[in-house]
Design an enzyme around this catalytic site. Structure first.
Site, PDB file in Angstrom:
ATOM      1  N   SER A  11       3.923  -5.104  -9.775  1.00  0.00           N
ATOM      2  CA  SER A  11       3.299  -6.324  -9.254  1.00  0.00           C
ATOM      3  C   SER A  11       1.786  -6.185  -9.355  1.00  0.00           C
ATOM      4  CB  SER A  11       3.740  -6.552  -7.803  1.00  0.00           C
ATOM      5  OG  SER A  11       3.566  -5.370  -7.046  1.00  0.00           O
ATOM      6  N   GLU A  13      -2.108  -7.659  -7.792  1.00  0.00           N
ATOM      7  CA  GLU A  13      -2.788  -8.305  -6.666  1.00  0.00           C
ATOM      8  C   GLU A  13      -4.100  -8.925  -7.127  1.00  0.00           C
ATOM      9  OE1 GLU A  13      -2.842  -6.071  -2.972  1.00  0.00           O
ATOM     10  OE2 GLU A  13      -4.961  -6.551  -2.725  1.00  0.00           O
ATOM     11  N   ASP A 105      -8.563  -6.677   9.618  1.00  0.00           N
ATOM     12  CA  ASP A 105      -9.609  -6.085  10.454  1.00  0.00           C
ATOM     13  C   ASP A 105     -10.412  -7.201  11.084  1.00  0.00           C
ATOM     14  OD1 ASP A 105      -9.156  -3.274   9.928  1.00  0.00           O
ATOM     15  OD2 ASP A 105      -9.683  -3.802   7.863  1.00  0.00           O
ATOM     16  N   PHE A 212     -15.584   1.473  -1.184  1.00  0.00           N
ATOM     17  CA  PHE A 212     -14.258   1.007  -0.727  1.00  0.00           C
ATOM     18  C   PHE A 212     -13.500   2.153  -0.063  1.00  0.00           C
ATOM     19  CE2 PHE A 212     -12.944  -2.546  -3.931  1.00  0.00           C
ATOM     20  CZ  PHE A 212     -13.888  -3.377  -3.377  1.00  0.00           C
ATOM     21  N   HIS A 262       2.117  -1.206  -7.648  1.00  0.00           N
ATOM     22  CA  HIS A 262       1.425  -2.464  -7.294  1.00  0.00           C
ATOM     23  C   HIS A 262      -0.039  -2.278  -7.690  1.00  0.00           C
ATOM     24  CE1 HIS A 262       0.477  -6.081  -4.894  1.00  0.00           C
ATOM     25  NE2 HIS A 262      -0.566  -5.414  -4.430  1.00  0.00           N
TER      26      HIS A 262
END
Ligand code: FAD
Length: 285
Positions: A11, A13, A105, A212, A262
């Site tokens: 998959s 994103e 968050d 990140f 993913h």
């Protein structure tokens, strides 16, 4: 059952673009990714609803026009039961069958945490309200969530989401396959019996990746960090090294029984396709 016995799902994103140009680029990107036969395309959601309209727009466009099921992410922090119910009813009416259910968050500047505290409460709420209509994905953290008080608690909290009705999980990205395999062993010992699909972050830019990773608690192993640092601004060298390293990671994960991958595409197709090609995932329709 063992992770290797689940059907493998691949998959991709995306995040919802801000501009019309970004939207058009994303439409082109998702078309290019069809050669990897994705099980679904997921679309992120800004916690507190900051991307709500854009996420919905991208989700509906994917669902209507791509031939691949769209899977919206949904965060519950700073939201209410009625707003979540309303959005899910809207998705249901548009044929959406899968949701990535998250806490998110607390956005800076927002004070009211809303009516959900943790993702397990969102999962439970969706099950109560919508029965089995939605396939629910939740987040998993092989290197542990940065706010977890300790690894055991984090696992227990992951289990709460599974007990509340999650069907499968996608992991935070990581570059150390042992962290994933160890996490799977711990889940198996606890009787957690859902597919846990590794989240894969292709490497394009060291500064961005380091930022990140610090924020989300993903470790960049020293050997990768040192190599990336040594390339400076040489984007081709970073790309070539990142492609080798991430393809090898994916191979190890799949050979070790991971039930798919993913890809965090960041709305770019190049590396996701290059990795998929090396893994032999690109086949003619
Ligand atoms: P939770 O599962 O609720 O866990 C959060 C923290 O609380 C953990 O430390 C956990 O151990 C602890 N905890 C959980 N339950 C309890 C409990 N009952 N009691 C005490 N402590 C508890 N963010 C976005 O804003 N938008 C997105 O679209 C998005 N997509 C993501 C997709 C994936 C695959 C992943 C891995 C992350 C994504 N995130 C997204 C980031 C995610 O929102 C953050 O990591 C967030 O901090 C935690 O969300 P969660 O659903 O894992 O929370």
């Amino acid at each position: 059952m063992p992770q290797s016995d689940w059907p493998k799902t691949f998959s991709c994103e995306f995040f919802p673009p801000i501009t019309a140009e970004g939207f058009a680029k994303l439409q082109a990107a998702r078309q290019e990714l069809l050669v990897m036969h994705p099980a679904y395309f997921s679309v992120t959601y800004g916690a507190g609803g900051s991307t709500r309209d854009r996420t919905v727009e991208v989700v509906l466009d994917i669902q209507a026009n791509s031939g691949v099921p769209a899977t919206p992410h949904l965060t519950c922090i700073a939201s209410t039961r009625s707003s979540v119910r309303e959005l899910l009813n809207y998705y249901k009416a548009h044929g959406i069958r899968r949701i990535v259910a998250l806490r998110g968050d607390m956005p800076s500047g927002m004070r009211d945490p809303g009516e959900f505290r943790y993702a397990n409460e969102l999962v439970g709420f969706i099950r109560e309200e919508f029965g089995d209509h939605f396939h629910l994905e939740v987040a998993a953290y092989p290197e542990y969530h940065p706010q977890a008080s300790n690894p055991e608690q984090d696992l227990q909290n992951f289990q709460r989401k599974v007990d509340a009705g999650a069907n499968s999980a996608i992991t935070q990205y990581f570059y150390n396959p042992d962290a994933y395999f160890r996490f799977i062993d711990q889940c198996t010992r606890r009787g957690i019996d859902i597919p846990i699909v590794p989240g894969i972050m292709p490497i394009t830019n060291f500064t961005q990746l380091a930022r990140f990773s610090d924020a989300c608690g993903a470790e960049i192993p020293r050997w990768i960090r040192k190599k990336l640092e040594s390339f400076g601004d040489d984007r081709d060298a970073i790309r070539a090294f990142g492609l080798d390293a991430v393809s090898a990671l994916c191979r190890t994960l799949l050979d070790g029984g991971a039930p798919g991958l993913h890809f965090y595409t960041m709305n770019q197709t190049g590396l996701t396709l290059a990795i998929s090609e090396r893994l032999g995932l690109l086949t003619a329709n």
